[in-house]
Design a protein around this motif. Sequence first.
Motif, short mmCIF file in Angstrom:
data_model
loop_
_atom_site.label_atom_id
_atom_site.label_comp_id
_atom_site.label_asym_id
_atom_site.label_seq_id
_atom_site.Cartn_x
_atom_site.Cartn_y
_atom_site.Cartn_z
N UNK A 53 4.23 -16.92 -10.78
CA UNK A 53 4.02 -15.91 -11.81
C UNK A 53 3.19 -16.35 -12.77
N UNK A 54 3.54 -17.51 -13.43
CA UNK A 54 2.72 -18.23 -14.36
C UNK A 54 1.48 -18.53 -13.99
N UNK A 55 1.17 -18.99 -12.90
CA UNK A 55 -0.14 -19.21 -12.32
C UNK A 55 -0.87 -17.84 -12.35
N UNK A 56 -0.49 -16.85 -11.96
CA UNK A 56 -1.01 -15.52 -11.69
C UNK A 56 -1.39 -15.02 -13.14
N UNK A 57 -0.54 -15.18 -14.10
CA UNK A 57 -1.01 -14.60 -15.25
C UNK A 57 -1.92 -15.60 -16.01
N UNK A 58 -1.97 -16.64 -15.85
CA UNK A 58 -3.06 -17.65 -16.29
C UNK A 58 -4.16 -17.22 -15.75
N UNK A 59 -4.16 -17.17 -14.57
CA UNK A 59 -5.71 -16.56 -13.80
C UNK A 59 -5.94 -15.04 -14.32
N UNK A 60 -4.94 -14.51 -14.59
CA UNK A 60 -5.57 -12.96 -14.98
C UNK A 60 -6.05 -13.10 -16.39
N UNK A 61 -5.60 -13.87 -17.34
CA UNK A 61 -6.09 -14.10 -18.49
C UNK A 61 -7.15 -14.61 -18.93
N UNK A 62 -7.53 -15.48 -17.75
CA UNK A 62 -8.69 -16.29 -17.84
C UNK A 62 -9.33 -16.58 -16.52
N UNK A 63 -10.58 -16.61 -16.22
CA UNK A 63 -11.43 -16.72 -14.93
C UNK A 63 -10.93 -18.01 -14.41
N UNK A 64 -10.77 -19.03 -15.24
CA UNK A 64 -10.47 -20.33 -14.89
C UNK A 64 -11.42 -21.03 -13.87
N UNK A 65 -12.59 -20.84 -14.33
CA UNK A 65 -13.58 -21.55 -13.52
C UNK A 65 -13.95 -22.75 -13.94
N UNK A 66 -14.44 -23.80 -13.49
CA UNK A 66 -14.87 -25.14 -14.00
C UNK A 66 -15.79 -24.96 -15.00
N UNK A 67 -16.74 -24.10 -15.12
CA UNK A 67 -17.58 -24.02 -16.27
C UNK A 67 -16.77 -23.64 -17.54
N UNK A 68 -15.70 -22.82 -17.31
CA UNK A 68 -14.90 -22.30 -18.56
C UNK A 68 -13.53 -23.23 -18.63
N UNK A 69 -13.53 -24.27 -18.14
CA UNK A 69 -12.30 -25.10 -18.29
C UNK A 69 -11.70 -25.35 -19.57
N UNK A 70 -12.77 -25.72 -20.41
CA UNK A 70 -12.24 -25.91 -21.82
C UNK A 70 -11.49 -24.64 -22.53
N UNK A 71 -11.95 -23.45 -22.35
CA UNK A 71 -11.38 -22.34 -22.67
C UNK A 71 -9.99 -22.45 -22.03
N UNK A 72 -9.79 -22.47 -20.71
CA UNK A 72 -8.43 -22.38 -20.04
C UNK A 72 -7.78 -23.49 -20.42
N UNK A 73 -8.26 -24.56 -20.74
CA UNK A 73 -7.55 -25.51 -20.99
C UNK A 73 -6.68 -25.62 -22.35
N UNK A 74 -7.32 -24.55 -23.20
CA UNK A 74 -6.79 -24.03 -24.37
C UNK A 74 -5.58 -23.14 -24.32
N UNK A 75 -5.78 -22.42 -23.14
CA UNK A 75 -5.01 -21.47 -22.71
C UNK A 75 -3.67 -22.09 -22.29
N UNK A 76 -3.61 -23.15 -21.75
CA UNK A 76 -2.52 -23.85 -21.17
C UNK A 76 -1.83 -24.59 -22.12
N UNK A 77 -2.17 -24.23 -23.32
CA UNK A 77 -1.15 -24.92 -24.50
C UNK A 77 -0.21 -24.05 -25.09
#
Length: 418
Positions: A394-418
């Motif tokens: 469930x947590x992984x699905x929500x993180x993916x839905x909230x962020x594309x979590x692509x490698x080029x966007x990893x800095x943004x997604x890293x911030x979301x994981x905090x």
Amino acid sequence: MPPVNTGLGGPTGHGENSFLATSLDAGNYDDGAIEVDITSVFGAGGIDFFGTTYTSLYINSNGLITFAGPNTTYNGTDLASLPEPALAPFWTDHNVTGGDPAGTNNIYWDLDPVNANVTITWYDVEPYTGSGTNTFQVVLSNEGGGTFGVEYIYEDIGFTNGFGAQAQVGVTDGGSNDFIVPGSGDGTALATFDVDNLDPDSPNGTWDLFVNGGIVVCFLEGTLIETSQGAKPVQWLRDGDLLKTLDHGYQALVKVVESRFVACDKTLPVCISANTLDNDKDLFLSPHHRVLITNSYCDLLFGTPSVFVAAKHLLGLPGVRQETQARHVSYYHLVLRDHEVIFSNAQPSESFFAGDMARLALGSTRQQMQSQISESAMTQSTARRTLKAHEAMVLVDILLADCTFTQKDSAHCKRLAR
């Protein structure tokens, strides 16, 4: 020199089954083999060795244990060139032709479903040429969850070359995966196997490793761990070193335990690519090792700002992958007085949980290890809530839905994981 396990029944205490008192399936009593059904210990599915299951094994008089069929080759000069999966506790030319069916110069085995062990003992066996006798033992332990342990015990090494070649020692899948014990093929080194420190976490004269699956929590060799003296490779750590923890400052290591794994399928390392989470370098973990995720969604879903998630449950995220090629690895377990959040390649991760200690040691090592751990009076509660598989999904699905979590966007997604 460690004594081999006894009290297993039979005329010498090494087991009820005697090589010289059993009909051979191949060869003769100089170079012969007997097939042994192991399903009483490992279940109807048998044993999983490098991704192939076997319901029986072959005890070969030459000091080999094979799975695909007998091997009556009296010796070999290179275990890595053997074209079949095998365990080689001491592969050289042993000759039990003149042995006693109820005494010495014989091979015994014991099947123990209660304690989940198969024990095979070469007892005072003689060389084809030359003098001296060898006593050594192999213990295969069903550790559950698809894992089995291999322990080699050397009580007495009286010769190293039965005829034509020095003994070969180790494990092979018959292909590209070989784990050769240091000293294999070297007569000087082999002669002292019964007294040498073959394994830092086992008594002298013993060597062990784990094979295939199972639930273990550990860091791969090379991982950088934050200490009071900066980041150190995990294999450099020693008992008593001070590790940086998230909650309680610097805490002393009670025990560093290395487990050698012949890893395939479920135990292959999971790689969390650099900057996917808070890790500044690629982080390799055993699949069940948990990392700390701190995120507003954790609070919303689970009532706590941060949770532990097993590395394998993050495989849905870009930047997280599991290796696919079977190989041997060295995993390290870091035991603190309490279960703590420590830092591996800068990523908050868990120390070893004491409740899993029994899975780290085999046979003669286990009692010693458990004694040391119990003396430390460690807690049995985890430092953070641990998500179950469906919760992590469930947590992984929500993180993916909230962020594309692509490698080029990893800095943004890293911030979301905090």
